[in-house]
Motif scaffolding. Structure first.
Motif, PDB file in Angstrom:
ATOM      1  N   ILE A   1       0.829  -1.159   0.321  1.00 40.10           N
ATOM      2  CA  ILE A   1      -0.037   0.068   0.150  1.00 40.10           C
ATOM      3  C   ILE A   1       0.809   1.309  -0.325  1.00 40.10           C
ATOM      4  O   ILE A   1       0.788   2.291  -0.864  1.00 40.10           O
ATOM      5  CB  ILE A   1      -0.762  -0.095   1.648  1.00 40.10           C
ATOM      6  N   LEU A   2       2.300   1.391   0.984  1.00 42.41           N
ATOM      7  CA  LEU A   2       3.085   2.024   0.607  1.00 42.41           C
ATOM      8  C   LEU A   2       3.645   2.251  -0.415  1.00 42.41           C
ATOM      9  O   LEU A   2       3.186   3.441  -1.149  1.00 42.41           O
ATOM     10  CB  LEU A   2       3.966   1.579   1.654  1.00 42.41           C
ATOM     11  N   SER A   3       4.006   1.586  -1.592  1.00 40.12           N
ATOM     12  CA  SER A   3       4.824   1.716  -3.000  1.00 40.12           C
ATOM     13  C   SER A   3       4.087   2.524  -3.372  1.00 40.12           C
ATOM     14  O   SER A   3       4.299   3.243  -3.862  1.00 40.12           O
ATOM     15  CB  SER A   3       4.706  -0.294  -3.347  1.00 40.12           C
ATOM     16  N   ALA A   4       1.906   1.845  -3.786  1.00 46.66           N
ATOM     17  CA  ALA A   4       1.445   2.865  -4.305  1.00 46.66           C
ATOM     18  C   ALA A   4       0.865   3.958  -4.393  1.00 46.66           C
ATOM     19  O   ALA A   4       1.377   4.820  -4.700  1.00 46.66           O
ATOM     20  CB  ALA A   4       0.244   1.783  -4.208  1.00 46.66           C
ATOM     21  N   THR A   5       1.108   4.577  -2.603  1.00 51.97           N
ATOM     22  CA  THR A   5       0.682   5.414  -2.569  1.00 51.97           C
ATOM     23  C   THR A   5       2.095   6.565  -2.242  1.00 51.97           C
ATOM     24  O   THR A   5       1.746   7.865  -3.448  1.00 51.97           O
ATOM     25  CB  THR A   5       0.250   5.270  -0.680  1.00 51.97           C
ATOM     26  N   HIS A   6       2.802   6.135  -2.646  1.00 54.33           N
ATOM     27  CA  HIS A   6       4.379   6.665  -3.051  1.00 54.33           C
ATOM     28  C   HIS A   6       4.646   6.779  -3.862  1.00 54.33           C
ATOM     29  O   HIS A   6       4.597   8.243  -4.214  1.00 54.33           O
ATOM     30  CB  HIS A   6       5.643   6.047  -1.744  1.00 54.33           C
ATOM     31  N   GLY A   7       4.430   6.006  -4.820  1.00 58.02           N
ATOM     32  CA  GLY A   7       4.931   6.660  -6.608  1.00 58.02           C
ATOM     33  C   GLY A   7       3.620   7.809  -7.425  1.00 58.02           C
ATOM     34  O   GLY A   7       3.451   8.194  -7.557  1.00 58.02           O
ATOM     35  N   PHE A   8       2.145   7.527  -6.549  1.00 56.82           N
ATOM     36  CA  PHE A   8       1.357   8.927  -6.622  1.00 56.82           C
ATOM     37  C   PHE A   8       2.119   9.918  -6.591  1.00 56.82           C
ATOM     38  O   PHE A   8       2.149  11.037  -7.011  1.00 56.82           O
ATOM     39  CB  PHE A   8      -0.503   7.909  -6.057  1.00 56.82           C
ATOM     40  N   VAL A   9       1.974   9.507  -5.011  1.00 57.83           N
ATOM     41  CA  VAL A   9       2.509  11.050  -5.045  1.00 57.83           C
ATOM     42  C   VAL A   9       3.662  11.956  -5.171  1.00 57.83           C
ATOM     43  O   VAL A   9       3.310  13.244  -5.708  1.00 57.83           O
ATOM     44  CB  VAL A   9       2.839  11.103  -3.039  1.00 57.83           C
ATOM     45  N   LEU A  10       4.657  11.094  -5.351  1.00 62.95           N
ATOM     46  CA  LEU A  10       5.815  11.296  -6.858  1.00 62.95           C
ATOM     47  C   LEU A  10       5.317  11.845  -7.713  1.00 62.95           C
ATOM     48  O   LEU A  10       5.817  13.526  -8.399  1.00 62.95           O
ATOM     49  CB  LEU A  10       7.416  10.444  -6.771  1.00 62.95           C
ATOM     50  N   LEU A  11       4.286  11.057  -8.577  1.00 67.61           N
ATOM     51  CA  LEU A  11       3.914  11.863 -10.042  1.00 67.61           C
ATOM     52  C   LEU A  11       3.480  12.776  -9.481  1.00 67.61           C
ATOM     53  O   LEU A  11       2.822  14.098 -10.692  1.00 67.61           O
ATOM     54  CB  LEU A  11       3.040  10.732 -10.323  1.00 67.61           C
ATOM     55  N   ALA A  12       2.090  12.699  -8.622  1.00 65.46           N
ATOM     56  CA  ALA A  12       1.885  14.172  -8.338  1.00 65.46           C
ATOM     57  C   ALA A  12       2.358  15.050  -8.149  1.00 65.46           C
ATOM     58  O   ALA A  12       2.070  16.675  -8.930  1.00 65.46           O
ATOM     59  CB  ALA A  12       0.697  13.953  -7.319  1.00 65.46           C
ATOM     60  N   MET A  13       3.595  15.095  -7.285  1.00 64.23           N
ATOM     61  CA  MET A  13       4.551  17.014  -7.052  1.00 64.23           C
ATOM     62  C   MET A  13       4.797  17.123  -8.278  1.00 64.23           C
ATOM     63  O   MET A  13       5.575  17.841  -8.463  1.00 64.23           O
ATOM     64  CB  MET A  13       5.233  16.021  -6.035  1.00 64.23           C
ATOM     65  N   SER A  14       5.796  16.110  -9.427  1.00 67.17           N
ATOM     66  CA  SER A  14       6.088  16.572 -10.667  1.00 67.17           C
ATOM     67  C   SER A  14       5.262  16.692 -11.120  1.00 67.17           C
ATOM     68  O   SER A  14       5.727  17.334 -12.628  1.00 67.17           O
ATOM     69  CB  SER A  14       6.854  14.421 -11.592  1.00 67.17           C
ATOM     70  N   GLY A  15       4.087  16.884 -11.084  1.00 61.18           N
ATOM     71  CA  GLY A  15       3.023  17.251 -12.156  1.00 61.18           C
ATOM     72  C   GLY A  15       2.793  16.616 -13.407  1.00 61.18           C
ATOM     73  O   GLY A  15       2.064  17.079 -14.373  1.00 61.18           O
TER      74      GLY A  15
END
Length: 231
Positions: A164-178
């Protein structure tokens, strides 16, 4: 740190608070003894008096950041739907990360602070610190509740929490990058959460119902916090 708003901060705590503020405002390059001392109206000797140098001050910043991270995610209320609470915790995780992007990058080793980025000998990463272990325990405990409720298959909670952390972390980084736009929660995160939860053993109907409840609850909590006089 994590003191009451009415409690006067020590010089050490003021330096940590200044470092967190400067990190978000000006970026990691601004984390320097002279800059931080100037923020609190002290000389650079304050950094060496209270921390012995920038490496220990940086570690204190990480510890405080992790403590704040844990407090934010632990603040999600428990309901009679542990799956909704788990998802709401994920939403709180994303909120904290997006509100503190520089700190988030620092905690996951994505920010280079040069020679001042050094932890204690017994901590390979910030998550090995006591505050990091505590922050991760919030997610593991939420997964344990879901398993105990029979919402997903019986399994070790830590590997499931890491998925769950892996999926959430990946989404957050992609959102941060635009890379993911403002519709990401609806178009990407929500379907991904459902697919992951179903893969772990829940039914799609129950997972969708819990997701809707989590989004509604989190929106209500944010609205209440924005009202004057509401703690």
């Amino acid at each position: 740190m994590m003191t009451s708003p009415d409690t006067p901060l020590s010089t050490a705590d003021r330096l940590v608070a200044a470092a967190l503020a400067v990190l978000e405002r000006d970026g990691p390059a601004a984390i320097q003894a002279r800059t931080l001392a100037g923020e609190i109206g002290a000389s650079t000797m304050a950094v060496y008096t209270y921390f012995g140098g920038m490496p220990k001050l940086t570690e204190a910043v990480m510890r405080e950041g992790l403590a704040r991270f844990a407090e934010h995610t632990r603040g999600v209320p428990h309901t009679d739907d542990p799956m909704a609470d788990l998802i709401a915790g994920g939403l709180a995780y994303g909120e904290f990360a997006m509100q503190n992007p520089q700190l988030y990058r620092l905690l996951f080793g994505l920010t280079d602070l040069g020679g001042v980025h050094k932890l204690s000998a017994d901590a390979a990463t910030p998550w090995d610190l006591a505050e990091g272990v505590d922050a991760l325990s919030v997610l593991v405990a939420a997964v344990e509740r879901v398993i105990e409720a029979g919402r997903i298959r019986p399994q070790e909670p830590t590997p499931a929490a890491t998925q769950i952390l892996s999926a959430t972390h990946g989404f957050v980084l992609l959102a941060m990058s635009g890379f993911i736009d403002s519709h990401g929660l609806q178009d990407v995160m929500a379907p991904m959460a459902i697919n992951l939860i179903v893969g772990l053993g829940d039914t799609r109907r129950r997972a969708e119902r819990s997701l809707a409840a989590a989004i509604k609850a989190r929106a209500s909590q944010r609205q209440n916090k924005s009202r004057p006089g509401v703690v």
